[in-house]
Write a protein that holds these residues in place. Structure first.
Motif, PDB file in Angstrom:
ATOM      1  N   ASP A 177       0.823  -1.209   0.000  1.00  0.00           N
ATOM      2  CA  ASP A 177       0.000   0.000   0.000  1.00  0.00           C
ATOM      3  C   ASP A 177       0.851   1.250   0.000  1.00  0.00           C
ATOM      4  O   ASP A 177       0.398   2.316  -0.382  1.00  0.00           O
ATOM      5  CB  ASP A 177      -0.887   0.028   1.251  1.00  0.00           C
ATOM      6  CG  ASP A 177      -1.791  -1.180   1.290  1.00  0.00           C
ATOM      7  OD1 ASP A 177      -2.044  -1.661   2.392  1.00  0.00           O
ATOM      8  OD2 ASP A 177      -2.217  -1.609   0.212  1.00  0.00           O
ATOM      9  N   ALA A 178       2.068   1.124   0.487  1.00  0.00           N
ATOM     10  CA  ALA A 178       2.888   2.327   0.619  1.00  0.00           C
ATOM     11  C   ALA A 178       3.562   2.727  -0.689  1.00  0.00           C
ATOM     12  O   ALA A 178       4.268   3.727  -0.728  1.00  0.00           O
ATOM     13  CB  ALA A 178       3.945   2.111   1.689  1.00  0.00           C
ATOM     14  N   ILE A 179       3.344   1.947  -1.765  1.00  0.00           N
ATOM     15  CA  ILE A 179       4.012   2.277  -3.032  1.00  0.00           C
ATOM     16  C   ILE A 179       3.528   3.630  -3.540  1.00  0.00           C
ATOM     17  O   ILE A 179       4.311   4.435  -4.047  1.00  0.00           O
ATOM     18  CB  ILE A 179       3.735   1.189  -4.087  1.00  0.00           C
ATOM     19  CG1 ILE A 179       4.342  -0.117  -3.644  1.00  0.00           C
ATOM     20  CG2 ILE A 179       4.305   1.591  -5.428  1.00  0.00           C
ATOM     21  CD1 ILE A 179       4.045  -1.245  -4.568  1.00  0.00           C
ATOM     22  N   GLY A 180       2.217   3.875  -3.372  1.00  0.00           N
ATOM     23  CA  GLY A 180       1.685   5.159  -3.813  1.00  0.00           C
ATOM     24  C   GLY A 180       2.353   6.307  -3.092  1.00  0.00           C
ATOM     25  O   GLY A 180       2.670   7.343  -3.673  1.00  0.00           O
ATOM     26  N   ILE A 181       2.586   6.109  -1.792  1.00  0.00           N
ATOM     27  CA  ILE A 181       3.259   7.164  -1.022  1.00  0.00           C
ATOM     28  C   ILE A 181       4.675   7.357  -1.519  1.00  0.00           C
ATOM     29  O   ILE A 181       5.166   8.486  -1.633  1.00  0.00           O
ATOM     30  CB  ILE A 181       3.238   6.826   0.474  1.00  0.00           C
ATOM     31  CG1 ILE A 181       1.808   6.936   0.975  1.00  0.00           C
ATOM     32  CG2 ILE A 181       4.150   7.740   1.244  1.00  0.00           C
ATOM     33  CD1 ILE A 181       1.647   6.852   2.444  1.00  0.00           C
ATOM     34  N   ALA A 182       5.336   6.258  -1.868  1.00  0.00           N
ATOM     35  CA  ALA A 182       6.713   6.382  -2.369  1.00  0.00           C
ATOM     36  C   ALA A 182       6.739   7.198  -3.658  1.00  0.00           C
ATOM     37  O   ALA A 182       7.555   8.114  -3.819  1.00  0.00           O
ATOM     38  CB  ALA A 182       7.310   4.995  -2.605  1.00  0.00           C
ATOM     39  N   ILE A 183       5.823   6.879  -4.574  1.00  0.00           N
ATOM     40  CA  ILE A 183       5.777   7.644  -5.825  1.00  0.00           C
ATOM     41  C   ILE A 183       5.449   9.096  -5.527  1.00  0.00           C
ATOM     42  O   ILE A 183       5.989  10.019  -6.150  1.00  0.00           O
ATOM     43  CB  ILE A 183       4.732   7.037  -6.786  1.00  0.00           C
ATOM     44  CG1 ILE A 183       5.075   5.598  -7.086  1.00  0.00           C
ATOM     45  CG2 ILE A 183       4.669   7.840  -8.059  1.00  0.00           C
ATOM     46  CD1 ILE A 183       4.155   4.968  -8.090  1.00  0.00           C
ATOM     47  N   GLY A 184       4.552   9.308  -4.543  1.00  0.00           N
ATOM     48  CA  GLY A 184       4.217  10.677  -4.165  1.00  0.00           C
ATOM     49  C   GLY A 184       5.434  11.436  -3.676  1.00  0.00           C
ATOM     50  O   GLY A 184       5.650  12.599  -4.040  1.00  0.00           O
ATOM     51  N   VAL A 185       6.246  10.779  -2.854  1.00  0.00           N
ATOM     52  CA  VAL A 185       7.448  11.442  -2.342  1.00  0.00           C
ATOM     53  C   VAL A 185       8.372  11.812  -3.495  1.00  0.00           C
ATOM     54  O   VAL A 185       8.929  12.915  -3.542  1.00  0.00           O
ATOM     55  CB  VAL A 185       8.169  10.527  -1.327  1.00  0.00           C
ATOM     56  CG1 VAL A 185       9.527  11.081  -0.987  1.00  0.00           C
ATOM     57  CG2 VAL A 185       7.356  10.382  -0.076  1.00  0.00           C
ATOM     58  N   VAL A 186       8.518  10.878  -4.458  1.00  0.00           N
ATOM     59  CA  VAL A 186       9.397  11.154  -5.603  1.00  0.00           C
ATOM     60  C   VAL A 186       8.895  12.363  -6.378  1.00  0.00           C
ATOM     61  O   VAL A 186       9.653  13.283  -6.701  1.00  0.00           O
ATOM     62  CB  VAL A 186       9.456   9.924  -6.536  1.00  0.00           C
ATOM     63  CG1 VAL A 186      10.172  10.266  -7.815  1.00  0.00           C
ATOM     64  CG2 VAL A 186      10.149   8.780  -5.850  1.00  0.00           C
TER      65      VAL A 186
END
Lengths: 222, 317, 486
Positions: free
Chosen positions: A130-139
Motif C-alpha cells: 500500500d505504501a508504493i503510492g506514497i513512495a511515488i508521491g514522495v518522488v
C-alpha cells in the motif's frame, strides 16, 4: 479499518510521516532546516527498513538499514551542512511559486501518484504494497521541489529526497533491490554529493552566489 | 420525546453555558503561568460578564436593529451548537440535527451576523475587523469541512455522535490519518477562535486585531453576550475535537441526568488538558502577519487532505 | 573471462594512476597507453566471441552477445583515438593557459573512469548494474564539462547534472518496476531477477501494465541521456562548453550506450506487451528529435553546438530505426550507431583543432582551414560530407536502408524525414563551406594536430559504406533478430 498487527501499523505510520516530511520540505525556506528534514527522512526510512527486516527476517534488509543510516542520516547531511557553512548559503526565499500554490500543486501530485501506483500495488506481493503510492508521491513531490527552487542547494536536497522516495518504493514493492544494486546506488549517491560539493565551489567562485538565476544565460542563445 | 431525555438535553446546554467562561479562565491562567506572570483567577470571565450586565448599553445613533439583535443571535447560535455537540452524552434529543455540516453552518451564521453588525455602525475598525474575520473564516471553512469529511469517511456518517461512538468502540490503533486530521483541526481551532497565531485575544492595537475589532462598538449586556458567545465558541470547538479524536468517557445512551453528571469529571479532565495544551501552543507561537494567515490555513487544509489521502491509501485498500 | 577482466581492470588502473600522475609531462601518452591496453583487451574479447559465440561470464553478471560485442570494440577504439587526439589538443590548451595541472589530473583520471563505466554498462547482464554504470558515466563527466570554469561551462555542467540526474532517477524507478514484475515470475532469488538473459527468457510472462509503466520511465530516463527531444537541452551546452575530446566521447560513446540501454529494455517490454507501444514511442521520440534538431541547426553560431544538434538528429534517426522494428530497419539502426560515432568523433577532432587555430568556437571566426592546415580542412570537409549522408560513406548506407524500410512500413514518416535531412544538409553544409574555404589570417599552432584519428575514423566509415566485414554483418543480423524480429 481492519485491525493490522502493530508492525504494519508502524510501517504505515512511517509512510505517512515520509509524506508529511516531503510536504514540510516543500514549504521550508531555511536551507539548514531543509537538510535536517532530509536527515529525518533518512531516519524514518532506516526505521521502516528495520521494521521490515524484523518482520520478514531477511538479513540483507538489516544491512540495508545500516547502510541507509550511515549514509543518509549521518554522512550526507554532515557533508551538506559543511557545504552550507563554507558557502554561506542559508536562505532560499524566492521560490517560483508561492507556498500556498506549491502546497496545492503538491496535493494534486500526490493524488496523481496514488492513481499511478494502482497497477503496481495490485501486482506486488509484499505486505507493504500500500505504501508504493506514497513512495511515488514522495518522488514526485521532490521533483516539484527541484523545479520550483532557485538555490542550487535546495535542488540538491530535492534530488536526494527523490532518491529516498525511490528507495522507499523499492522497499515497499519488493523488499529492497538486490544488495549489489543497493550498494551501487549508495555509492553513486555518495559520489554525486561529492561531485556537487566541488561543483558548488566552482559556481561560487565564478558568480559569488549560489543563486541559479546566474546560470540562465545560455538559454537566450539558441 | 421522553421528558428525561429533554431534561438531560437542557442540562447539557446549561452545563456548557456555565463551563465555557471557566474554560476560558483556565486557558488564561495557564498562559499567565507559562509567561511567568501571576495568574488572574479562573473565575475572572464570570466577574467580567457580571460587571458588564450591570452597565447601561450605549449605542451609536445610526445603529440599526441588526446591531442590537446580533449579540442575541450569535449567543443563541452558540448555545444551540452547545446542545448539538456531544460533549457529555452521545444520544440526546437534538441528535437528529447533529449533522456536522449543519454545525459548521451554525458557526457560519454566528460569524456572518457578527461581521454584519461590525460593519453596521460604519466605523473603520469595525469594517476592518469584519473583512479580516471573513477572510480567515472563508479560508478556514474548507479545512474544517475536510477534517469532518475525513472523520466521516472513517466512520461512514456525518452525525457527530455516531462518529464519536464509532471511534470510542474501537481499540487503540496508530492511525496516521487521524493524527494528521487532529493537527489540521487544531490549526482550524486556533484560527476560528481568534487565538495566537492568527489573532491576539488580548490586543487592542488597531493594526493587528481581528475579532476584537468587531466587538469594539458594543457595551454592557451586548458585550457580555458576545464575550460569553466567544467563550462558548472555544468550548464548542474543543468539544468537537474531543468528539472526533478523544471520544472516550461520554455517558452511555438513555442514562438521563445522573449519567450526565457522572460524565462531567472525564470532560473536566479533558478540558483541563486541552486548555493547558492550548495555552502552550499560544505561548510558543508568535502572532503571524495577516498576510501569512492564508498560508497557515493552507497548511491546515493540507494536513486534512493528507489525512484523507493517507486514509484512502493505507486503510481503504 | 580473462579478456573481460583486463578490459575492465585496465581503465580502472588507468584512472588511479592518472589521478596521481595525470599532470606530468608525459601524462597524455600514459593516457593513450592505457586506452591502447583497453583496446587490445577488447579486440581479444571480440576474437573470442568470433570463435565461441555469445559469452555469459562471471556468475552470469556479464553478457557479450552480438548486440554489444561490436559496441564494446567501438567504444575501446574511439577511446583510443580520442586519447590520441587529446594529446596535442590538451597540450595546446595548457599552452594557452585554459587548463591548470590539477585540472589536467582530474581530466585524465576521469577520462579513464568514464571509459570504465561505459564498458561496464555495455558488458553487464544485470539491469541494476547497468543503471549504476550509467549514473557513474554522468558523474565522471560532469566535472569535465566544467573544466574551463567559465560561467557558461558551469551552467552547462549544472544543466547536465540536474537533467541527467533527474532522468537517471526515473530510470531507477523503471528498473525497480522491472524488478517488481520480474520477481513475480522469477522469484526473489536476489540478483537473478535482474539479469537480462533470465528476463529475456520469461519476458512473455511479465505483467504488461507494470512493464509498460516501467518502459515509460526507462525511456524517459535513459532517453534523456540519448538526447531525445524534448529532453535534449543539456546536450548542446555540454558539448559546446566542455573540452573537445569530451564532446567527442559524449557524442560518440555516451549516446550510443544510452540508446543500447533503451533498446535492451525495449526487447523485454515488447516481449511482454505483444503490442507496438514501445516501438511507436521510440519512433515518435526519434522523429521529434530529428525534426527539432534539423530546424535548430540554422540558429547555431558555435561549431560544437552545431555538431551537437547534428548528434541529436542522428540519434533520433537511430531511435526511429529501432522503432520501425523490422530486421532490416534494426540492421540499419545498428550500422547507423556505429558509423555515426566514428564520423561524429572525427568531426569533433577536426573541429577542435579548427577552433584552436582560430582561437574561437564561433563559426564566423573560423575561416580558410584548407589554406591554413590542409589536414584539418580536409578532415572537416570530409567529415561533414560523411555525416550528411553522402555516398559512399557509411552514413549513406544506413540512412538509405532506413528510408527504404520506412517507405515500405511507415510511409507517412518519409516526407518528415526527407525534409529534416534536407534542412540539416543545407544548414551544415552552408556553415562548413565558408569555414573550410575562405580567407584567413590565423597563425600556426605550437603542436602539430593529430592527423591519424580523423582519417582513421573516416577511412573505417568509408569502408563500412561499401563493405561490411562478414562477422560484423552476422552480428548485426543476429542482433536485429534479437531486437526486432522475435
Amino acid at each position: 479499518m481492519a485491525h493490522l498487527p502493530l508492525d504494519r501499523q508502524l510501517l504505515n505510520a512511517c509512510a505517512a510521516l515520509l509524506l508529511l516530511l516531503s510536504f514540510a520540505m516543500l514549504s521550508q525556506r531555511r536551507i539548514v532546516s531543509l537538510v535536517n528534514l532530509l536527515a529525518v527522512q533518512g531516519a524514518v526510512l532506516a526505521t521502516a527498513t528495520l521494521l521490515l527486516a524484523w518482520r520478514t527476517g531477511e538479513a540483507h534488509l538489516y544491512l540495508s538499514a545500516a547502510l541507509t543510516l550511515t549514509l543518509k542520516v549521518l554522512f550526507l547531511p554532515w557533508l551538506l551542512h559543511r557545504l552550507i557553512r563554507r558557502l554561506g548559503v542559508y536562505w532560499d526565499t524566492e521560490p517560483l511559486l508561492n507556498i500556498s500554490g506549491t502546497m496545492l500543486s503538491g496535493i494534486l501530485i500526490v493524488v496523481f501518484a496514488f492513481g499511478l501506483a494502482q497497477p503496481i500495488t495490485h501486482l506486488a506481493s509484499t505486505a507493504t504494497r500500500d505504501a508504493i503510492g506514497i513512495a511515488i508521491g514522495v518522488v514526485l513531490l521532490a521533483f516539484l521541489m527541484m523545479i520550483t527552487r532557485r538555490k542550487a542547494m535546495s535542488q540538491v536536497v530535492g534530488f536526494l529526497s527523490m532518491e529516498n522516495g525511490l528507495f522507499f518504493g523499492a522497499m515497499s514493492a519488493t523488499y529492497g533491490m538486490p544488495m549489489v544494486v543497493e550498494l551501487g546506488v549508495a555509492l553513486d549517491l555518495l559520489v554525486a554529493v561529492l561531485v556537487l560539493g566541488v561543483f558548488f565551489f566552482q559556481i561560487r567562485e565564478q558568480f559569488d552566489s549560489l543563486d541559479l538565476h546566474h546560470l540562465e544565460r545560455l538559454r537566450e542563445r539558441s | 420525546m421522553k421528558p428525561v431525555a429533554l431534561i438531560a438535553q437542557i442540562l447539557e446546554i446549561v452545563i456548557a453555558l456555565a463551563a465555557a467562561p471557566l474554560f476560558l479562565g483556565w486557558v488564561n491562567q495557564c498562559r499567565a503561568w507559562l509567561a511567568n506572570r501571576r495568574a488572574p483567577s479562573a473565575l475572572l470571565p464570570y466577574q467580567n460578564i457580571r460587571k458588564l450586565l450591570h452597565k447601561d448599553a450605549v449605542l451609536a445613533h445610526n445603529a440599526s436593529p441588526l446591531f442590537r439583535l446580533a449579540p442575541y443571535i450569535v449567543f443563541g447560535a452558540m448555545a444551540v451548537a452547545a446542545g448539538i455537540i456531544p460533549s457529555l452524552a452521545g444520544r440526546l434529543p437534538l441528535v437528529a440535527a447533529a449533522d456536522a455540516i449543519a454545525l459548521v453552518g451554525l458557526f457560519a451564521t454566528a460569524r456572518v451576523f457578527l461581521a454584519l453588525a461590525a460593519m453596521d455602525v460604519g466605523t473603520a475598525f469595525g469594517t476592518l475587523g469584519a473583512r479580516r474575520e471573513m477572510m480567515v473564516g472563508f479560508l478556514a471553512e474548507p479545512a474544517l469541512l475536510m477534517v469532518i469529511f475525513v472523520a466521516s469517511l472513517i466512520s461512514a456518517t456525518t452525525a457527530l455522535p455516531a462518529i464519536a461512538a464509532h471511534l470510542a468502540s474501537q481499540q487503540f490503533v496508530i492511525d496516521p490519518s487521524l493524527a494528521f486530521t487532529a493537527v489540521a483541526f487544531t490549526l482550524v481551532l486556533l484560527a476560528e477562535n481568534a487565538r495566537i497565531p492568527i489573532d491576539n485575544p488580548a490586543t487592542h492595537l488597531e493594526l493587528t486585531m481581528i475579532h476584537e475589532a468587531m466587538t469594539l462598538e458594543y457595551s454592557a449586556r451586548h458585550l457580555a453576550l458576545l464575550e460569553w458567545a466567544g467563550a462558548l465558541r472555544l468550548f464548542n470547538y474543543t468539544c468537537i475535537g474531543f468528539a472526533l479524536f478523544v471520544p472516550w468517557g461520554m455517558a452511555a445512551r438513555d442514562t438521563g441526568p445522573p449519567g450526565l453528571i457522572a460524565a462531567i469529571p472525564v470532560l473536566g479532565l479533558k478540558l483541563l488538558a486541552a486548555g493547558a495544551g492550548l495555552a502552550l501552543i499560544e505561548t510558543l507561537s508568535a502572532k503571524l502577519r495577516i498576510l501569512r494567515a492564508p498560508e497557515f490555513l493552507a497548511t491546515a487544509f493540507l494536513f486534512a487532505v493528507l489525512g484523507l489521502l493517507v486514509h484512502v491509501l493505507l486503510a481503504g485498500s | 573471462m580473462i579478456e573481460l577482466a583486463f578490459l575492465l581492470a585496465i581503465p580502472a588502473a588507468g584512472a588511479l594512476a592518472l589521478a596521481l600522475w595525470g599532470a606530468k609531462h608525459h601524462a597524455p601518452e600514459l593516457n593513450s597507453a592505457f586506452s591502447l591496453g583497453t583496446f587490445i583487451a577488447a579486440c581479444a574479447l571480440t576474437a573470442r566471441v568470433i570463435r565461441e559465440g555469445p559469452l555469459v561470464l562471471w556468475h552470469e553478471q556479464f553478457l557479450i552477445d552480438p548486440f554489444n560485442v561490436f559496441l564494446v570494440t567501438l567504444t575501446a577504439f574511439i577511446g583510443l583515438t580520442t586519447s590520441l587526439f587529446s594529446r596535442p589538443y590538451m597540450r595546446v590548451e595548457i599552452a594557452h593557459g585554459r587548463v591548470t595541472s590539477g585540472r589536467l589530473r582530474l581530466y585524465h583520471s576521469m577520462y579513464q573512469l568514464f571509459m570504465l563505466t561505459m564498458l561496464i554498462a555495455l558488458a553487464t547482464n544485470n539491469m541494476g548494474l547497468l543503471w549504476v554504470a550509467m549514473e557513474g558515466a554522468t558523474l565522471s563527466t560532469v566535472l569535465l564539462v566544467t573544466l574551463y570554469r567559465t560561467p557558461q561551462s558551469l551552467e552547462a555542467g549544472w544543466k547536465y547534472f540536474i537533467l541527467c540526474g533527474v532522468g537517471i532517477a526515473q530510470a531507477l524507478f523503471g528498473t525497480i518496476l522491472l524488478y517488481v514484475a520480474a520477481e513475480r515470475v522469477l522469484g526473489a532469488q536476489g540478483v537473478t531477477a535482474l539479469l537480462w538473459t533470465h528476463l529475456n527468457a520469461v519476458k512473455s510472462q511479465l505483467e504488461p501494465t507494470v512493464l509498460s509503466l516501467a518502459f515509460v520511465f526507462l525511456l524517459v530516463g535513459y532517453g534523456t541521456k540519448v538526447g531525445l527531444a524534448p529532453l535534449h537541452s543539456w546536450l548542446p551546452d555540454a558539448h559546446a562548453e566542455g573540452p573537445t575530446p569530451i564532446s567527442a566521447v559524449l557524442s560518440g560513446l555516451l549516446l550510443n550506450v544510452a540508446l543500447y540501454a533503451v533498446v535492451r529494455c525495449k526487447v523485454l517490454v515488447e516481449g511482454s506487451l505483444h503490442s507496438a507501444l514501445p516501438a511507436r514511442m521510440l519512433m515518435g521520440f526519434g522523429l521529434l528529435s530529428v525534426v527539432l534538431a534539423a530546424f535548430l541547426l540554422f540558429r547555431q553560431r558555435d561549431i560544437k553546438r552545431l555538431f551537437a544538434y547534428s548528434s541529436i538528429e542522428h540519434m533520433g534517426i537511430a531511435a526511429f530505426g529501432f522503432g520501425l522494428s523490422s530486421p532490416v530497419a534494426t540492421f540499419a539502426a545498428l550500422l547507423h550507431m556505429t558509423v555515426h560515432s566514428l564520423t561524429k568523433s572525427a568531426i569533433f577532432f577536426a573541429a577542435g583543432h579548427a577552433a584552436q587555430k582560430a582561437g574561437s568556437q564561433l563559426m564566423d571566426d573560423i575561416r580558410g582551414l584548407i589554406t591554413l592546415s590542409p589536414t584539418v580542412g580536409w578532415g572537416l570537409m570530409l567529415g561533414a560530407l560523411a555525416i550528411l549522408g553522402l555516398p559512399p560513406f557509411g552514413v549513406f548506407a544506413s540512412e538509405f536502408l532506413l528510408l527504404t524500410t520506412a517507405m515500405r512500413e511507415q510511409p507517412w514518416s518519409i516526407p518528415i524525414l526527407l525534409i529534416a535531412l534536407g534542412v540539416a544538409f543545407a544548414a551544415i553544409f552552408g556553415r562548413v563551406q565558408p569555414m573550410v574555404f575562405g580567407d584567413t589570417q590565423a597563425r600556426r599552432l605550437p603542436h602539430a594536430p593529430a592527423l591519424l584519428p580523423v582519417f582513421a575514423h573516416l577511412a573505417i566509415v568509408l569502408m563500412l559504406g561499401v563493405y561490411i566485414p562478414p562477422y560484423l554483418a552476422e552480428w548485426y543480423r543476429t542482433a536485429a533478430q534479437l531486437i526486432g524480429g522475435s
